[in-house]
Design a protein around this motif. Structure first.
Motif, PDB file in Angstrom:
ATOM      1  N   MET A 152       0.729  -1.688   0.034  1.00  0.00           N
ATOM      2  CA  MET A 152       0.398   0.192  -0.257  1.00  0.00           C
ATOM      3  C   MET A 152       0.912   1.634   0.486  1.00  0.00           C
ATOM      4  O   MET A 152       0.740   2.556  -0.758  1.00  0.00           O
ATOM      5  CB  MET A 152      -0.545  -0.150   1.200  1.00  0.00           C
ATOM      6  N   ASN A 153       2.224   1.228   0.648  1.00  0.00           N
ATOM      7  CA  ASN A 153       2.699   2.364   0.789  1.00  0.00           C
ATOM      8  C   ASN A 153       4.230   2.307  -0.932  1.00  0.00           C
ATOM      9  O   ASN A 153       4.765   2.650  -0.775  1.00  0.00           O
ATOM     10  CB  ASN A 153       3.734   1.999   1.363  1.00  0.00           C
ATOM     11  N   SER A 154       2.767   3.461  -1.783  1.00  0.00           N
ATOM     12  CA  SER A 154       3.293   3.140  -3.014  1.00  0.00           C
ATOM     13  C   SER A 154       2.419   4.245  -3.429  1.00  0.00           C
ATOM     14  O   SER A 154       0.961   4.480  -2.573  1.00  0.00           O
ATOM     15  CB  SER A 154       3.440   1.934  -4.349  1.00  0.00           C
ATOM     16  N   VAL A 241      11.864   4.547  10.107  1.00  0.00           N
ATOM     17  CA  VAL A 241      11.620   4.508  10.940  1.00  0.00           C
ATOM     18  C   VAL A 241      12.350   2.628  10.969  1.00  0.00           C
ATOM     19  O   VAL A 241      12.553   2.703  12.457  1.00  0.00           O
ATOM     20  CB  VAL A 241      10.111   4.934  11.383  1.00  0.00           C
ATOM     21  N   HIS A 242      11.728   1.909  10.379  1.00  0.00           N
ATOM     22  CA  HIS A 242      11.435   0.398  11.272  1.00  0.00           C
ATOM     23  C   HIS A 242      13.231   0.262  10.917  1.00  0.00           C
ATOM     24  O   HIS A 242      12.784  -1.331  11.983  1.00  0.00           O
ATOM     25  CB  HIS A 242      10.278  -0.174  10.697  1.00  0.00           C
ATOM     26  N   GLU A 243      13.924   0.079  10.286  1.00  0.00           N
ATOM     27  CA  GLU A 243      14.583  -0.192  10.274  1.00  0.00           C
ATOM     28  C   GLU A 243      15.805  -0.125  10.631  1.00  0.00           C
ATOM     29  O   GLU A 243      16.536  -0.828  11.305  1.00  0.00           O
ATOM     30  CB  GLU A 243      15.274   0.682   8.920  1.00  0.00           C
ATOM     31  N   VAL A 264       6.969  -6.350  16.992  1.00  0.00           N
ATOM     32  CA  VAL A 264       6.917  -5.589  16.372  1.00  0.00           C
ATOM     33  C   VAL A 264       6.491  -5.280  14.902  1.00  0.00           C
ATOM     34  O   VAL A 264       5.257  -6.911  14.401  1.00  0.00           O
ATOM     35  CB  VAL A 264       8.889  -5.453  15.775  1.00  0.00           C
ATOM     36  N   HIS A 265       6.462  -4.225  13.703  1.00  0.00           N
ATOM     37  CA  HIS A 265       5.684  -4.116  13.082  1.00  0.00           C
ATOM     38  C   HIS A 265       6.586  -5.062  11.604  1.00  0.00           C
ATOM     39  O   HIS A 265       7.810  -4.785  11.590  1.00  0.00           O
ATOM     40  CB  HIS A 265       5.446  -2.881  12.828  1.00  0.00           C
ATOM     41  N   PRO A 266       6.280  -5.778  10.846  1.00  0.00           N
ATOM     42  CA  PRO A 266       6.568  -6.794   9.887  1.00  0.00           C
ATOM     43  C   PRO A 266       7.599  -6.023   8.997  1.00  0.00           C
ATOM     44  O   PRO A 266       7.755  -6.109   7.647  1.00  0.00           O
ATOM     45  CB  PRO A 266       5.724  -7.319   9.037  1.00  0.00           C
ATOM     46  N   GLU A 267       7.315  -4.607   8.956  1.00  0.00           N
ATOM     47  CA  GLU A 267       8.234  -3.845   8.166  1.00  0.00           C
ATOM     48  C   GLU A 267      10.035  -3.461   8.550  1.00  0.00           C
ATOM     49  O   GLU A 267      10.503  -2.963   8.582  1.00  0.00           O
ATOM     50  CB  GLU A 267       7.870  -1.991   7.976  1.00  0.00           C
ATOM     51  N   CYS A 268       9.810  -4.292   9.941  1.00  0.00           N
ATOM     52  CA  CYS A 268      11.178  -4.666  10.912  1.00  0.00           C
ATOM     53  C   CYS A 268      11.819  -5.530   9.912  1.00  0.00           C
ATOM     54  O   CYS A 268      11.952  -6.133   9.568  1.00  0.00           O
ATOM     55  CB  CYS A 268      10.950  -4.856  11.478  1.00  0.00           C
TER      56      CYS A 268
END
Ligand code: 13P
Ligand code: SF4
Length: 377
Positions: A152-154, A241-243, A264-268
């Motif tokens: 979605m982040n696009s 942020v998540h990196e 944690v969020h799966p963007e980690c």
């Protein structure tokens, strides 16, 4: 194979997708909270059912307090599709407001209070770049049926591109289902733009041996032929942020709080998700804390505003930020300042629509196909 060069692309990789940035008038800059709250409530009272406010979980307290619905990207896109208000005010970032504009009816208007709320990850996969890379990869594997999936982040043009190639959109809460759908339609996936969500999803489906990261412009990176040997091709994008979260943060929190659970969020990064007790979208993080027993300790690895909301909403649970003061807020989300909210609402009362998000008609229909496929899986 010659590596692609950025100069080959006549693309303007600007930070802000929309150039109709409207700055906040000076008279709105110094409002104090009491006056602002009173004015927002008065404006909402006057506008009534004409307005609905959607607030992402990462928005500031002063925004979520006025939101009719608070949720993750998936829940907010559902809410947008069901909203019948004339104006949808989006407390979130540009790609979320674009999706709302695509999903809502033509006579509904989507307003993003500040046009500067642009997610950097969405800018890491521009449609023109992806189009060029797509030509490379499909040339390298002419027999393969590759299905593109975009997070979605696009931006809308990338969503439209994915639809045009038989692909779809996903959010962090349904990425695994989007992968399953894609492998029913084809034999390979190109996942854009978040490599960490892609890797974490591949692990969830026991497909971790099938992944390859690809940056077509990295002169030391893999060429398209090598990349096309794998079934899951991950674009080299990420969330700043998540990196930042590291397994060390999890070790430290467990050393300081021996009963701590970690979500944690799966963007980690993969190693962070592996070290945590649980991973999930911002809605899953909220549900986990809602369902926690009083006195349980949960450390949260995501954007700091959500952690602070959960501390306020659930004082019976010991909610901690995973990396203490070092946990970051999202600069894009932070651009939605409550003074901007006051301004756009008061302007609507005067009959002026400020900071309208309007996806180009030629992108809208196709992008809707990609979003509808997501809403159906
Ligand atoms: P969610 O879909 O989990 O709300 O995440 C959106 C986001 O931007 C995370 O960084
Ligand atoms: Fe984008 Fe990361 Fe902010 Fe989410 S938290 S909006 S992915 S920069």
């Amino acid at each position: 194979m010659v590596k692609m060069e950025t100069a080959e692309l006549e693309t303007d990789l600007s930070l802000f997708k929309y150039d109709n940035l409207e700055q906040l008038p000076t008279r709105y800059r110094e409002l104090d909270e009491a006056e602002r709250t009173e004015r927002i409530e008065a404006a909402l009272g006057e506008l009534g059912d004409d307005v609905v406010i959607l607030g992402h979980n990462y928005q500031r307290r002063e925004i979520v307090e006025h939101a009719d619905f608070i949720g993750d990207s998936y829940q907010l896109s559902k809410q947008a599709s069901e909203a019948d208000a004339k104006y949808v005010i989006f407390g979130g970032v540009t790609f979320m407001a674009e999706s709302a504009d695509i999903i809502t009816a033509d006579d509904q208007t989507v307003i993003l209070p500040s046009m500067e709320a642009s997610c950097p990850m969405a800018g890491m996969a521009e449609a023109l770049q992806v189009d060029a890379a797509w030509a490379e990869i499909t040339d390298a594997a002419p027999e393969a049926n590759i299905v593109p999936i975009t997070y979605m982040n696009s931006y809308a043009d990338l969503k439209a591109f994915c639809a045009s190639q038989g692909g779809l959109v996903c959010t962090s809460s349904n990425a695994h289902r989007a992968f399953e759908y894609a492998f029913e339609q084809g034999d390979k996936v190109l996942f854009l733009p978040d490599k960490h969500l892609g890797e974490n999803t591949a692990h969830r489906l026991d497909m971790e041996d099938e992944i390859v990261e690809w940056d077509p412009w990295d002169s030391d990176g893999k060429d398209a032929e090598t990349v096309a040997e794998q079934d899951i091709i991950l674009w080299d994008g990420y969330c700043q942020v998540h990196e930042r979260f590291r397994p060390d943060h999890i070790e430290q929190i467990r050393a300081d709080h021996e009963d701590a659970n970690v979500i944690v969020h799966p963007e980690c990064r993969r190693e962070v998700v592996e070290a945590a007790d649980k991973a999930g979208s911002t809605a899953t993080i909220c549900e986990t804390i809602e369902n926690a027993a009083p006195g349980e300790t949960w450390a949260i690895g995501t954007e700091i505003h959500l952690t602070k909301h959960l501390q306020r909403w659930h004082p019976e649970v010991n909610v901690l930020p995973l990396c203490g003061d070092a946990c970051m807020d999202c600069n894009a989300m932070r651009q939605i300042d409550p003074n901007y909210l006051t301004w756009v609402l008061e302007e609507l009362i005067e009959g002026r629509e400020r900071n309208v998000i309007e996806v180009a008609p030629e992108e809208k229909d196709l992008a809707k196909v990609a979003l509808d496929r997501m809403l159906e899986i």
